[in-house]
Design an enzyme around this catalytic site. Structure first.
Site, PDB file in Angstrom:
ATOM      1  N   LYS A 185      57.283  24.460  50.762  1.00  0.00           N
ATOM      2  CA  LYS A 185      58.096  25.434  51.501  1.00  0.00           C
ATOM      3  C   LYS A 185      59.547  25.058  51.340  1.00  0.00           C
ATOM      4  O   LYS A 185      59.879  23.886  51.154  1.00  0.00           O
ATOM      5  CB  LYS A 185      57.735  25.414  52.993  1.00  0.00           C
ATOM      6  CG  LYS A 185      58.131  26.681  53.718  1.00  0.00           C
ATOM      7  CD  LYS A 185      57.124  27.754  53.409  1.00  0.00           C
ATOM      8  CE  LYS A 185      57.235  28.954  54.323  1.00  0.00           C
ATOM      9  NZ  LYS A 185      55.974  29.703  54.306  1.00  0.00           N
TER      10      LYS A 185
HETATM   11  N1  GLU Z   1      55.871  32.882  52.492  1.00  0.00           N
HETATM   12  C1  GLU Z   1      54.519  33.318  52.384  1.00  0.00           C
HETATM   13  C2  GLU Z   1      53.608  32.487  53.260  1.00  0.00           C
HETATM   14  O1  GLU Z   1      54.030  31.884  54.220  1.00  0.00           O
HETATM   15  C3  GLU Z   1      54.044  33.428  50.951  1.00  0.00           C
HETATM   16  C4  GLU Z   1      54.054  32.188  50.127  1.00  0.00           C
HETATM   17  C5  GLU Z   1      53.746  32.418  48.656  1.00  0.00           C
HETATM   18  O2  GLU Z   1      53.388  33.512  48.280  1.00  0.00           O
HETATM   19  O3  GLU Z   1      53.875  31.438  47.921  1.00  0.00           O
HETATM   20  O4  GLU Z   1      52.427  32.471  53.051  1.00  0.00           O
END
Ligand code: GLU
Length: 433
Positions: free
Chosen positions: A123
């Site tokens: 993240k």
């Molecule tokens: N930000 C999204 C989540 O929290 C998607 C992450 C992604 O597609 O890599 O799942």
């Protein structure tokens, strides 16, 4: 195959001494520990799986439109890469901290494992207020942030995606900046891109689509049908708005929506498409001309069949859980319910579909986008949606079965499934050096 990942020091659970450990990572650890105990996880593996692999903190100087220089703090955490490259969004929000990003990266690890996509968890985030920045400032910030972390990301290393306050345009800047640094156009470095630039059909709606699929299954599980069910949605960004639209299409009645500013309630059901248009023009649903005004706090205690928290972490807490009257909660956001609130609600018989299952549709379609980029061959939207539905259904069924087997709530069951998968692979891979 015997690989020793245990040791004599059984001083687990752990994690409190790690950098970036705060309340949000603490909540993740609490959830983890409950499931790890059920699995009788070896102490060594317990330590490995509660330690972020890599945490990067960068300062991003940006020239603002005024000519002044501002410095923003950015983060990228690669929590665990046992199953594959790190995967996870980038959020732009004033409340971003290392604690939050580390917890979100851990949740991505478990989410990818539950959804059975071959990724680890990552993240990123930048502490900034995008509502007060121009498009040019956002572009400069995005490019500088990516330049600062460029060695750590890549199609086989770590693949960012959209998250709170970032979108396909931001992903296009991420892709371009990375490609300029490496000297070759690399679409697979990031997902959630514009369609014209290697994005996948259906990716933008995928998280909301996944939420609506599991909401339908959860309602069935709780003994009622979506037809006419009363739905309340907190948050009207990508996840909240798409979930509301698709749930309405499936026959549910969306009676309440709130966002960062306020919201509305209409017992007769809201016109979600008109709200999406209103929110696009006004950056909020507050003031939407229907029903009556509603606060965020009032939305959480509404007498609804299904509550979809689709905003930020820590919304349903021990302070307001007693007032929650929904029969089913489907967590569109990451970490919206604190562990204490979860305990209280579960004891009262509320069925909670946890974030790492409920919102896994986004990363599942991201996986499809990455596969399409690497093949250089694109699928029609029906194929993406069909495969997404199959994966969401499979994950839901596995979690429900695990909950029955261990006689636990769906969150603990989802963690059991995820930890077991990551632990199995970690044992197989063994210890390097
Ligand atoms: N930000 C999204 C989540 O929290 C998607 C992450 C992604 O597609 O890599 O799942």
């Amino acid at each position: 195959m015997v690989v020793c990942l245990s040791d004599s020091d059984a001083s687990v659970p752990r994690g409190t001494e790690l950098p970036g450990h705060g309340a949000t990572f603490g909540a993740m650890l609490e959830e983890f520990n409950t499931a790890a105990r059920l699995l009788d996880l070896e102490p060594g593996l317990w330590k490995v799986l509660t330690s972020p692999k890599r945490q990067i903190v960068v300062s991003c100087p940006v020239e603002m439109d005024s000519g002044e220089t501002e410095v923003f703090t950015g983060y990228r955490v690669q929590y665990n890469i046992a199953l594959g490259p790190a995967k996870g969004g980038i959020r732009f929000h004033p409340a971003v901290t290392l604690d939050e990003v580390t917890a979100l990266a851990a949740w991505m690890t478990w989410k990818c494992a539950v959804a059975q996509v071959p990724f680890g968890g990552g993240k990123g985030g930048v502490a900034c207020d995008p509502t007060r920045m121009s498009r040019r400032e956002l572009e400069r910030l995005t490019r500088r942030y990516v330049a600062e972390i460029v060695d750590a990301i890549g199609p086989d290393k770590d693949i960012p995606a959209p998250d709170v306050n970032t979108n396909d345009q931001v992903m296009a800047w991420v892709m371009d900046t990375y490609s300029m640094h490496t000297g070759a156009t690399a679409t697979a470095v990031v997902t959630g891109k514009p369609l014209e630039l290697g994005g996948s059909a259906g990716r933008r709606e995928a998280t909301g689509r996944g939420v609506s699929i599991v909401a339908r299954e959860a309602a069935r599980h709780a003994g009622f049908s979506l037809d006419g069910a009363r739905v309340a949605v907190q948050g009207f960004g990508n996840v909240g708005s798409v979930s509301a639209r698709l749930l309405r299409r499936m026959g549910a009645r969306v009676v309440a929506v709130t966002d960062w500013k306020g919201g509305v309630y209409d017992e007769g059901g809201l016109d979600v498409d008109a709200m999406i248009e209103y929110a696009r023009q006004n950056q909020t649903v507050d003031g939407f001309p229907a029903g009556r005004p509603l606060s965020n706090e009032a939305l959480l205690s509404l007498d609804a069949d299904i509550l979809v928290p689709a905003a930020l972490e820590n919304q349903i807490t021990s302070k307001n859980a007693a007032g929650v009257r929904a029969r089913v909660i489907v967590e569109g956001a990451n970490g919206p319910t604190t562990p204490e609130a979860h305990r209280q609600l579960h004891e009262r018989g509320v069925l909670i579909v946890p974030d790492i299952l409920a919102n896994a549709g986004g990363v599942t379609a991201s996986y499809f986008e990455w596969v399409q980029n690497r093949h250089g061959y694109f699928w029609p939207e029906e194929d993406v949606n069909e495969r997404l539905e199959a994966k969401m259904m499979a994950a839901f069924e596995t979690v429900v079965k695990t909950a029955r087997r261990y006689r636990v709530d769906l969150r603990t069951a989802a963690y059991v499934v995820a930890i077991d998968r990551v632990a199995t692979v970690t044992r197989m891979r063994g210890m390097y050096a």
